[in-house]
Design a protein around this motif. Structure first.
Motif, PDB file in Angstrom:
ATOM      1  N   ASN A 184       0.838  -1.205   0.000  1.00 31.40           N
ATOM      2  CA  ASN A 184       0.000   0.000   0.000  1.00 31.40           C
ATOM      3  C   ASN A 184       0.872   1.254   0.000  1.00 31.40           C
ATOM      4  O   ASN A 184       1.653   1.482   0.918  1.00 31.40           O
ATOM      5  N   ALA A 185       0.713   2.074  -1.011  1.00 24.00           N
ATOM      6  CA  ALA A 185       1.523   3.288  -1.136  1.00 24.00           C
ATOM      7  C   ALA A 185       0.826   4.519  -0.561  1.00 24.00           C
ATOM      8  O   ALA A 185       1.339   5.628  -0.716  1.00 24.00           O
ATOM      9  N   ASP A 186      -0.305   4.333   0.131  1.00 24.68           N
ATOM     10  CA  ASP A 186      -1.049   5.524   0.553  1.00 24.68           C
ATOM     11  C   ASP A 186      -1.897   5.278   1.802  1.00 24.68           C
ATOM     12  O   ASP A 186      -3.090   5.585   1.821  1.00 24.68           O
ATOM     13  N   ARG A 187      -1.295   4.729   2.865  1.00 27.91           N
ATOM     14  CA  ARG A 187      -2.033   4.548   4.117  1.00 27.91           C
ATOM     15  C   ARG A 187      -1.939   5.817   4.963  1.00 27.91           C
ATOM     16  O   ARG A 187      -1.105   5.975   5.828  1.00 27.91           O
ATOM     17  N   LYS A 188      -2.822   6.754   4.664  1.00 27.70           N
ATOM     18  CA  LYS A 188      -2.917   7.980   5.455  1.00 27.70           C
ATOM     19  C   LYS A 188      -3.748   7.739   6.711  1.00 27.70           C
ATOM     20  O   LYS A 188      -4.521   6.777   6.803  1.00 27.70           O
ATOM     21  N   PRO A 201       9.682   8.188  -0.278  1.00 28.83           N
ATOM     22  CA  PRO A 201       9.304   8.421   1.121  1.00 28.83           C
ATOM     23  C   PRO A 201       8.573   7.219   1.681  1.00 28.83           C
ATOM     24  O   PRO A 201       7.942   6.457   0.929  1.00 28.83           O
ATOM     25  N   VAL A 202       8.637   7.023   2.987  1.00 27.87           N
ATOM     26  CA  VAL A 202       7.979   5.872   3.608  1.00 27.87           C
ATOM     27  C   VAL A 202       6.690   6.257   4.323  1.00 27.87           C
ATOM     28  O   VAL A 202       5.984   5.389   4.841  1.00 27.87           O
ATOM     29  N   ILE A 203       6.381   7.542   4.353  1.00 23.65           N
ATOM     30  CA  ILE A 203       5.131   8.036   4.930  1.00 23.65           C
ATOM     31  C   ILE A 203       4.440   8.872   3.865  1.00 23.65           C
ATOM     32  O   ILE A 203       5.080   9.718   3.221  1.00 23.65           O
ATOM     33  N   PRO A 204       3.141   8.660   3.627  1.00 23.99           N
ATOM     34  CA  PRO A 204       2.454   9.448   2.599  1.00 23.99           C
ATOM     35  C   PRO A 204       2.376  10.914   3.022  1.00 23.99           C
ATOM     36  O   PRO A 204       2.349  11.230   4.216  1.00 23.99           O
ATOM     37  N   TRP A 205       2.345  11.794   2.035  1.00 25.28           N
ATOM     38  CA  TRP A 205       2.249  13.225   2.341  1.00 25.28           C
ATOM     39  C   TRP A 205       1.089  13.834   1.587  1.00 25.28           C
ATOM     40  O   TRP A 205       0.981  13.655   0.387  1.00 25.28           O
TER      41      TRP A 205
END
Length: 254
Positions: A147-151, A247-251
């Motif tokens: 998953n590239a977008d776990r906000k 990046p490892v955290i979505p922004w």
């Protein structure tokens, strides 16, 4: 079609304007749903194959095989703007925040620290998430589907304490793209119950589930998913963020 999923004409009530792709709220036979038409998907250079809708439905299929109910029932359906993803609406509660921003170092009891930073007013803050079985399972699910977008806003708190994950269009990429706010379990061993769920998924991928996913994803994407799962089971611990140019955290994280 998932058991009990409503059938009939999809009627729209409104559009979710902050969403990056066309997203609508509507109903089928009196049941509220989210509808994301394929025609409203923005082209992405790093997800050139297939559709985001198919990836959302594939994510639901993986969730079902795990037996963890991470993703609400999701199907490929038709609506006023053509075919797309249709997902059952889940009413989240306002008095629970599974993922939160707090003053730096002030991690609440029952929460895990993820990282420190500055808020919009340049004040030091910490990103935290709750320490719960539901979020452990969601974190493992995200590893498997890449998953590239776990906000934080993609984690829906239910009144009974369960947590649903939504917005899984950016999944199953061949390249490692795991971007998530759920890094608080890094290095911890996978429990027996969690390993059992991952094992169920592995068996399903070798059978009917694998064949179904190939209808929505590429063969290489399905094979790579199986490899990620095998690597996770072999390691037996929650992975660390991979060092890469991504990046490892979505922004933004919410």
């Amino acid at each position: 079609m998932p058991d009990g999923f409503p059938t009939g004409e999809l009627t729209l009530h409104g559009r979710v304007l902050p969403a990056s792709n066309a997203t609508f709220v509507g109903e089928i036979a009196g049941v509220r749903v989210v509808y994301k038409p394929i025609a409203g998907e923005k082209p992405l250079w790093d997800f050139p194959d297939g559709t985001l809708a198919a990836r959302e439905v594939s994510a639901y299929a993986v969730s079902q095989a795990l037996g963890w109910d991470v993703v609400p029932p999701t199907v490929l359906g038709d609506g006023p703007h053509g075919p797309g993803m249709v997902q059952l609406w889940r009413d989240e509660v306002d008095d629970q925040s599974p993922v939160d921003i707090v003053a730096e170092g002030q991690v609440p009891a029952g929460f895990r620290h993820v990282f420190d930073g500055l808020d919009a007013h340049d004040q030091p803050v910490s990103l935290v998430h709750e320490d719960s079985d539901a979020l452990r399972r969601m974190a493992l699910f995200d590893v498997v589907v890449n998953n590239a977008d776990r906000k934080g806003g993609h984690v829906l708190p239910m009144a009974d304490g369960h947590r649903h994950g939504v917005d899984h269009g950016l999944t199953f990429n061949l390249e490692h793209k795991l971007r998530t706010v759920l890094w608080g379990f890094v290095g911890e061993p996978v429990t027996e119950d969690e390993a059992a769920g991952l094992g169920r998924l592995g068996a399903a991928l070798d059978g009917e589930l694998g064949a179904r996913l190939v209808e929505m994803l590429s063969e290489d994407e399905v094979a790579t998913t199986a490899k990620r799962l095998a690597r996770l089971l072999g390691r037996g611990t929650f992975p660390e963020p991979a060092s890469s140019r991504y990046p490892v955290i979505p922004w933004p994280p919410f």
